[in-house]
Structures are given as structure tokens and as C-alpha cells.
Design a protein around this motif. Sequence first.
Motif, PDB file in Angstrom:
ATOM      1  N   ASN A  23     -15.540 -48.707  -1.236  1.00 35.16           N
ATOM      2  CA  ASN A  23     -14.140 -47.835  -1.352  1.00 35.16           C
ATOM      3  C   ASN A  23     -14.264 -46.935  -2.597  1.00 35.16           C
ATOM      4  O   ASN A  23     -14.154 -47.419  -3.657  1.00 35.16           O
ATOM      5  CB  ASN A  23     -13.014 -48.598  -1.018  1.00 35.16           C
ATOM      6  CG  ASN A  23     -11.834 -47.685  -0.797  1.00 35.16           C
ATOM      7  OD1 ASN A  23     -11.707 -46.622  -1.249  1.00 35.16           O
ATOM      8  ND2 ASN A  23     -10.946 -47.952   0.268  1.00 35.16           N
ATOM      9  N   CYS A  76     -12.813 -44.079   8.970  1.00 34.48           N
ATOM     10  CA  CYS A  76     -12.801 -43.883   7.847  1.00 34.48           C
ATOM     11  C   CYS A  76     -12.291 -42.813   7.528  1.00 34.48           C
ATOM     12  O   CYS A  76     -11.336 -42.416   6.592  1.00 34.48           O
ATOM     13  CB  CYS A  76     -14.296 -44.388   7.034  1.00 34.48           C
ATOM     14  SG  CYS A  76     -14.428 -45.976   6.683  1.00 34.48           S
ATOM     15  N   PHE A 100     -12.183 -52.226   6.243  1.00 38.70           N
ATOM     16  CA  PHE A 100     -12.486 -51.622   5.231  1.00 38.70           C
ATOM     17  C   PHE A 100     -11.873 -50.138   5.596  1.00 38.70           C
ATOM     18  O   PHE A 100     -11.284 -49.264   4.632  1.00 38.70           O
ATOM     19  CB  PHE A 100     -13.986 -51.359   5.164  1.00 38.70           C
ATOM     20  CG  PHE A 100     -14.727 -50.499   4.021  1.00 38.70           C
ATOM     21  CD1 PHE A 100     -15.263 -49.315   4.345  1.00 38.70           C
ATOM     22  CD2 PHE A 100     -14.518 -50.903   2.687  1.00 38.70           C
ATOM     23  CE1 PHE A 100     -15.773 -48.506   3.279  1.00 38.70           C
ATOM     24  CE2 PHE A 100     -15.101 -50.443   1.827  1.00 38.70           C
ATOM     25  CZ  PHE A 100     -15.633 -49.145   2.068  1.00 38.70           C
ATOM     26  N   CYS A 101     -12.181 -49.726   6.753  1.00 41.48           N
ATOM     27  CA  CYS A 101     -11.729 -48.108   6.950  1.00 41.48           C
ATOM     28  C   CYS A 101     -10.221 -48.350   7.238  1.00 41.48           C
ATOM     29  O   CYS A 101      -9.432 -47.063   7.270  1.00 41.48           O
ATOM     30  CB  CYS A 101     -12.291 -47.689   8.442  1.00 41.48           C
ATOM     31  SG  CYS A 101     -14.108 -47.584   8.049  1.00 41.48           S
ATOM     32  N   TYR A 113     -20.679 -51.855   1.289  1.00 40.58           N
ATOM     33  CA  TYR A 113     -20.072 -50.391   1.235  1.00 40.58           C
ATOM     34  C   TYR A 113     -18.990 -50.635   0.262  1.00 40.58           C
ATOM     35  O   TYR A 113     -18.049 -51.293   0.172  1.00 40.58           O
ATOM     36  CB  TYR A 113     -19.620 -50.006   2.439  1.00 40.58           C
ATOM     37  CG  TYR A 113     -20.698 -49.622   3.404  1.00 40.58           C
ATOM     38  CD1 TYR A 113     -21.694 -50.317   3.891  1.00 40.58           C
ATOM     39  CD2 TYR A 113     -20.940 -48.026   3.569  1.00 40.58           C
ATOM     40  CE1 TYR A 113     -22.627 -50.153   4.661  1.00 40.58           C
ATOM     41  CE2 TYR A 113     -21.905 -47.824   4.532  1.00 40.58           C
ATOM     42  CZ  TYR A 113     -22.896 -48.724   5.135  1.00 40.58           C
ATOM     43  OH  TYR A 113     -23.874 -48.145   5.710  1.00 40.58           O
ATOM     44  N   GLU A 126     -22.705 -46.125  -0.278  1.00 38.13           N
ATOM     45  CA  GLU A 126     -23.588 -47.419   0.551  1.00 38.13           C
ATOM     46  C   GLU A 126     -24.535 -47.726  -0.473  1.00 38.13           C
ATOM     47  O   GLU A 126     -25.125 -47.096  -1.041  1.00 38.13           O
ATOM     48  CB  GLU A 126     -24.034 -46.439   1.591  1.00 38.13           C
ATOM     49  CG  GLU A 126     -25.174 -47.173   2.086  1.00 38.13           C
ATOM     50  CD  GLU A 126     -25.765 -46.466   3.183  1.00 38.13           C
ATOM     51  OE1 GLU A 126     -26.595 -45.739   2.950  1.00 38.13           O
ATOM     52  OE2 GLU A 126     -25.787 -46.508   4.630  1.00 38.13           O
ATOM     53  N   TYR A 138     -16.812 -43.685   1.003  1.00 36.43           N
ATOM     54  CA  TYR A 138     -17.577 -44.947   0.835  1.00 36.43           C
ATOM     55  C   TYR A 138     -18.863 -44.722   0.220  1.00 36.43           C
ATOM     56  O   TYR A 138     -19.364 -43.562   0.352  1.00 36.43           O
ATOM     57  CB  TYR A 138     -17.499 -45.788   1.845  1.00 36.43           C
ATOM     58  CG  TYR A 138     -18.081 -45.120   3.128  1.00 36.43           C
ATOM     59  CD1 TYR A 138     -17.143 -44.538   3.992  1.00 36.43           C
ATOM     60  CD2 TYR A 138     -19.692 -44.645   3.087  1.00 36.43           C
ATOM     61  CE1 TYR A 138     -17.632 -43.793   5.149  1.00 36.43           C
ATOM     62  CE2 TYR A 138     -19.894 -43.869   4.523  1.00 36.43           C
ATOM     63  CZ  TYR A 138     -18.954 -43.529   5.454  1.00 36.43           C
ATOM     64  OH  TYR A 138     -19.637 -42.787   6.419  1.00 36.43           O
TER      65      TYR A 138
END
Lengths: 297, 298, 335
Positions: free
Chosen positions: C262, C93, C71-72, C260, C102, C100
Motif C-alpha cells: 500500500n 482499490c 488490502f483494497c 503488493y 507491485e 499499490y
Amino acid sequence: MSYRRFQKIKEWFIEKALFLSALFSVFITIGIIGVLIFETFEFFKVVSIVDFLTDTQWTPLFSEKHFGILPLFAGTFVTTIIAMAVSLPVGVITAIYLSEYASNKVRIFIKPILEILAAVPTVVYGYFALLFVTPLLQKVIPDMSGFNSLAPGIVMGIMIIPIIASLSEDAMHAVPMSLREGALALGATRFQVAIKVVLPAALSGIAASFILGISRAVGETMIVAIAAGQQPRLTLNPLVPIETVTAYIVQVSLGDTPTGTIEYSTIFAAGMSLFAVTFVLNIVSYWLKKRFREEYE
Amino acid sequence: MDRKLLNRLYDRGFLFIGIFATSISLIFLLALLLDILADGMGRLGWQFLSSYPSRKPEEAGILSAWVGTVWIMVLTGCIAFPLGVSAAIYLEEYSRKNWLTDIIEINIANLAGVPSIIYGLLGLGLFVRFMNMERSVIAGAMTLAILVLPIVILSTREAIKSIPPSIREASYALGASKWQTIRNQVIPAAMPGIMTGVILAMSRAVGETAPLITIGALTYVAFLPTSPISSEFPYLSFQGFFDAFTALPIQIFNWVSRPQKGFAIDAAAGIIVLLVITFVMNAFAIYLRQKYQKKIRW
Amino acid sequence: MKKAMIFLTIMAVFAGFTAPESYAATVVKIDGSSTVYPITEAVAEEFQKVEKGKTKVTVGISGTGGGFKKFCNGEIDISDASRPIKPSEVELCKKNSIEYVELPVAYDGLAVMVNPKNNWVDYLTVKELKKMWEPEAQGKIKKWNQIRPNWPDKEIHLFGAGVDSGTFDYFTEAINGKGGASRGDFTASEDDNVLVQGIATDTLALGFFGVAYYEHNKDRLKLVPIDDENDTNGKGPVLPEYDNVVKGTYQPLARPIFIYVNKKSAEKSEVQRFISFYMKKGAELSKEVGYIALPEKAYNLGLGRFEKRIAGSVFGGHGAQVGVKIEDLLQKEGK
């Protein structure tokens, strides 16, 4: 330029192109070794080779990190031993039977069966080991864990029988009839001929099949990934969960780790050791095969 | 007991042991097939073949899996065929007995014995990471093509070897060049043998799981790769080859790993499909080989 | 000519084996926690049915840590997480300019389980769990009678989440006092199915994972009540049943689980449709798979945060936090 000349140049290019295709196989080996060495090198920047070879625990991802490959190889070792204990006797005896005893009809019937056994995808064997063989064995050995090395070992053994049987049979086939006839003329039984004449003569071929079988067992992945478990453990007990070198690589790959992490390089270090072992075994087997082929030419 | 009788007894005894040992393989195969059929037969049906995987075992199907398998199989064949046949032609028709040729030959023999997961690592390190192909159909196919290459090379060599020199000599006598001879006489004559090899290679590729897992084929894939026929110019797209995919053995592996009984049944049904594909391909390859051997009457 | 024919035939074969709707389909990429996976998988499945192939959703199970790594690095749109984001991931990130949103999606009662044939474990205290799982136990605590003397003199076979798992982070934080601190000699897997399989077939096994996996395998597993020896929130050993988790008496192993998103991906219409679908169907589907649904207010708050693109974590980016009750969660999210 004349037509002939053009043809000659074209042919030269074609030959070179074909040559490159043939050379490609060498590139593959170089590629494999290259990739493995490169990543293993990254691994050994972090872990000492002494630790890798002698530490008795494999916990590369936990707070108390241990990078000993021994537990993984112990897992591979136990499953391989069990597999060979099944495949070697059954395979060689089957080969002797087919070569010295069986009628042509039987041979024509059995050979396809062996070929089918060899063609079954390993994931199917894994299913069978986990969902049929293990429960069956648990009826006899109640304390055996659902993940163990006995069931996959036995199934792997059966999978390897065709390799042992057909190579050994080839080796026995190459023994000239005259040797057999000589022994029979002296009053020997088929059994004596088989054990005292053919077997010793075909020994290097049989040994080659044996080594090849071991190499196959060591490199086998799916059967153990499904049925043997994911717990690296330095033990010879076939009734508990263990993890083989190959299953470890699968386990990490399922989690799909990013490049550059220590986890990523552990699978290549494991792969490198695996490659080294199977490479040596294959070379030995190749050499033995050559010997038996040459013996009677 | 007198020696002769003892020997006869051993002989007889071994006969039984031999039969027993040989039947072990037979019994095991039967047990395997019966168990799979018993578990999975009931699940097979149109719904199973045309549904995507699902969290509910009764609704799960192998659509994305078998389509993925077809894509992989055909693509692998397309890559392995030219590479393998060219290499075999070179080794049989052009090469001289020198050290380089020896190295190539030993190399091919060695590659045949490398565990399949090592090919997966090669695919991961080279195609997926270094060449940035991600976990795509093409990365999987290239990895498998390399894996099955020795099979294609070996069968093609056998096929070419069995063509008698007289064919070639006649062609030369008529004024053809080396390549013309190979292209117009040798290859067509060897075609059945070559096809046998390609089919065997593809059937091997169909069943391979470990290399595909290593390069990262996903298991939850509820779609099919993008069609090569697109609705816009130039009407031909290669996007599909770079899509994520799954394959039959991977889907089976995923289902076997799930503890619910329903998924074990799905796995068995998937295995039946896989075995049918594998056996049909092998049988076809062997049939080709038989037919070809009969046809040759030089 | 012949070559062109062969080429076209092969292309036609490929074309034949593709779905007609897959011409210009878009993809939503999700990866991460195997705890959250059953919910996300259910949502993705229903969503793709509704979208009729217009959008493809891929869901992987690399573990919470594995998911955050991707993701990061911008490789996926949504990360499944069974614990809040932790400092190293916040760093990563930030480094890659990934913001992101949450969104809590459900509540999980992390369950401890043994084989149904295990007739000696009646309950476990947090202290006993710690003895079994702490780093110092590695290589030393091997048998059941080392935990309680009257238990059998037989091996303990441990099964648990792997290091990339948020469940692992949470469990170690709650039981061992420090996230990530654990013995390493057990069967570790990010795939909870492996753990279920292991425990269900091994009389000497013990393991932990999200309670949803118990719900689906009730007949093959036995739940162990946990006693946190703290009378203020429920006396004695407590089972991770629906009421106990909602009331907050199943401690310390009850926790919220998240996705989470993006922020850049949130600009894509397919991601917006997916998240909206998730928040609307989240309650129903999380219950279906065996988790505890949050109150409707929580999902509405979540959708609001998403639409406003409120970035960052309400947990301060410190990773797993023990003892967060549902009311606490609502309070934090409501800000």
C-alpha cells in the motif's frame, strides 16, 4: 433524607442491577438468534430456501454455484451416527455396571476417569483422531483416506460416553431401592433387575442423555475440522473425506471473509441450521429430563 | 438348560461386559495420554516455552500462545465473574416464581447446550463486526465469557443454595437489610463454591478453539499483547486488550494442520502444556469444593 | 481499597505476561496467498529478530483474493499474491483510493502431486488435467479410469486451492482456459498444509499447490511431470525442477508470485525497513523455502520501484497471466 430511606433506594437499585445481570442471559439468546437471523436473511436474498434444503451439492464459491446444505448435513449425520453407535451402548452399559454391579471402590475410581475424559479439550481429541486413530485404522482398511468420518466419529463417541454414562446413572440412581428389592426378593438376578426393572424405569433419563449426546455430536467442531476433511459430499461412506456443517464454518473463518459477501452469509446460514437442530434436541432432552425427575418425587 | 442357570449366566456375562465397557473409557484415555506424552515429551523445555512460532519446527515455541491463553483466561474470568455471580444472586435471593423467572432459567439451561461455534458466530457478528473490536483479546474474552456464563451461574447458585436460612435470619434479626445480609454473610460464605465455578469456567475457556477461530484469532503471532503498564502518563494503558492474539489451542490446531512431522511433535508438546493447565485448574477447583464441603458445619 | 488492590493485581498479571519491548511497538499487517506465505513468514521471522521487538509483523493466509479484499479496503499494509491483481480488485482499490506498488518476489512451479503409493500416474497432459478439473467435470468425472482407460476403476479424490487462492485463479486460467472456472466438488482449501496432509494420507488423491510445499514434504508426496504437448518449449512431460522453471520449459504452470504494498503504508518507516529487508533477503529465503529465486537484478529493480513509489501493475490489472517467463518479467519490471 433519612438513612433508612437512602438504604431502601440503594437496595432497590442493587436489586434492579442484579436483575439485569440475570436478564442478560436472555439478551444473549436474543443476540444469537438476532445475529443469525439477520445474516441468514441476507443469505436468503440470494439463495432460495428450496435450493438450500434440497440441492445435493454445496459449492457456494465456485463458478457453478450450488447452495444445498444437504452434503454438509450428510457429513454431520455420518459422524454423529458413528459417534452414537460407540457412545450409546458403551455409555449405557457403563452406567448400568456402575449403578447396579460395581462396588463403591470401583465407582470412586471410575468417576474421575469419566470426568477427565469430559474435560479434555476437543483439539486434543482432534489430534488423536488424525494422527493415531486414522493411521491405526488404515492398517486394517488400506483404502481409507487420511481424512474420513470413521476416526473422528469413533473419537467423538468416546468423548460423549461421560455424558451418556453420568446422566443415565443419575436416572438409574433415582429409581427407588424398593423396586429393586422387590424384584430381588422374587429371585431375580442383578442382570434381570437391571434390564427389566431399572432400565425401563429410568428410560426417560437415559433417553435425555442420548438426545443430549446427539446434540453434542452435531455441534462438535474441532475433532471433525481436524480429522474429517473439507470436501462437502453427499455420501454415507465413512472412509472418504467429507465436511460437516461445523467444519465448514471453521474453514471459511480461517480465510476471514469480509462482511457483506455471500461467503460471509453462508457461514451464518450454516450456523442457523445448526442452531435450529441443536435447539430442538436440547428442548426435547430438557423435557425428558424433567419427566424422569418428576416421576419419583 | 434350566431357566435359573441361564439367568445366572446372563448375570455373570453382563458383569464381564460391564467391566469391558467401562474399561474402554479407561483404555482410551490411557492410549491418548501415552501417545501424546510419547510424541511430545521430548520437545518440552525452556526453549519451547519461551520461543515464538517459527517456520522451522525445531525452533517453534508457544510463547505467544500461552501468554495469549493467560490473557484470555484472566479476562474471561473477570467478565464472567461479576455477570454470573450477580445473575445467580438475583435468581436465588430475589426472584419470585413467575413466568419471567422461568424464561430466564430455561434460557440459561438452553445456553449451556449451544455448540461453542455458535458463540463464535455471535462474537464475530456482534463484537468484531458490529462493535468494531476487530480480532482482539477483548473480543475473544467477551465471547468466551458468554460461553462459560452458565457454568458460573450454576455453581454460584449451588453454593448459595447450600447456605442455611438460619444465617440469613440471624443477620436480619440484627437489623441488617437484604443487601447487607447478602454482601456480608451469604457471598463470603459461598465464596469457595463460587471460586470453584469460576475456575471451572476459566478451565473450559482455556480449551475452547472454535469460537476463537471464528472471531479470527491469528495463528502466526510472533509478539505479545501490549503491556498495560506504559512508560508515559497515565502509566496505565488498555491498548493490549485490543491487540491481535493467539492462544494455545489455536496454535496446536495450526501445528496439527501442518504436514511436517516436526510440527506434529510441537503440537503434542503444546497439548501436554494445555492438558497440564486444564487438569491443574480442574483439580484445584475440585479440591476447593471438597475443602469447602468439609468446612461447613452449620 | 480492596477492589483497587484486586484491580492492580490483575493488571500486574497482565503486565507480567508481556514483553518489555512491546511498549510502543508498531505493526505491519500482511495477508493473502498461502503460496507466498512461506516466504513472507520467513522474512517476517528474520525481520522481527533483527528489529528486536520494535516492530510486529502479522501474516495471515486468507488466500490471494481474500488478501486483496482486505488490502483494497485498507485493512492491511501488504498483500501476498500468487497472481497479478485482477480487474475487480483494481476497481475496489480505486474506489477506496488505495494505490499499490507491485513487487515480484519469486518464481513458483505450480506442482501437481499424487500419493507415493500411486503407481499408475506416470505423467499428465494439460488436456487430461483439464478433463479432471473443468466445471463440466463436476459430478461426472469421478474415477481414474475415466481419464485414461488403463487406470484403476477407483475414485479420484481431488485436493486443490480454494476460490480465494491465487493458485486457484492461476491453475484454472492455465488449465481450464478461464480464471475461476472449475468444478466445485473437491477438497478446497486456502491452507496448502491441509492439501498436503490430504494427499499424503490418501492413496487415491491428486492435487495441486506451490512447489515449496512439495519441497518440505518430499517423502510423503509424488510429483507428476506435466506435458503441455508443445514441443517448442521442452519435449514431453516436464517436472517443476529448478532448471526447468528457470529455463521456461515447465509450462504452463510456472508463474511469478508477488507482494503488493500500500503506497500510504510505504510512508511508514517500519514498512520501508521491512520491504528493504524483503528485497535484500528475498532470494536467499525463497530458495530456502523451496521456490525459485529471481535473478538479483529483479530484486534491485523491485526495490527501486518501491523507493520511487511507482504504482500500478505491469500486468495491466488483468489478473493471472499464463506463460510469463523470467526474462519477460524482468523486461516488464525494468520499464
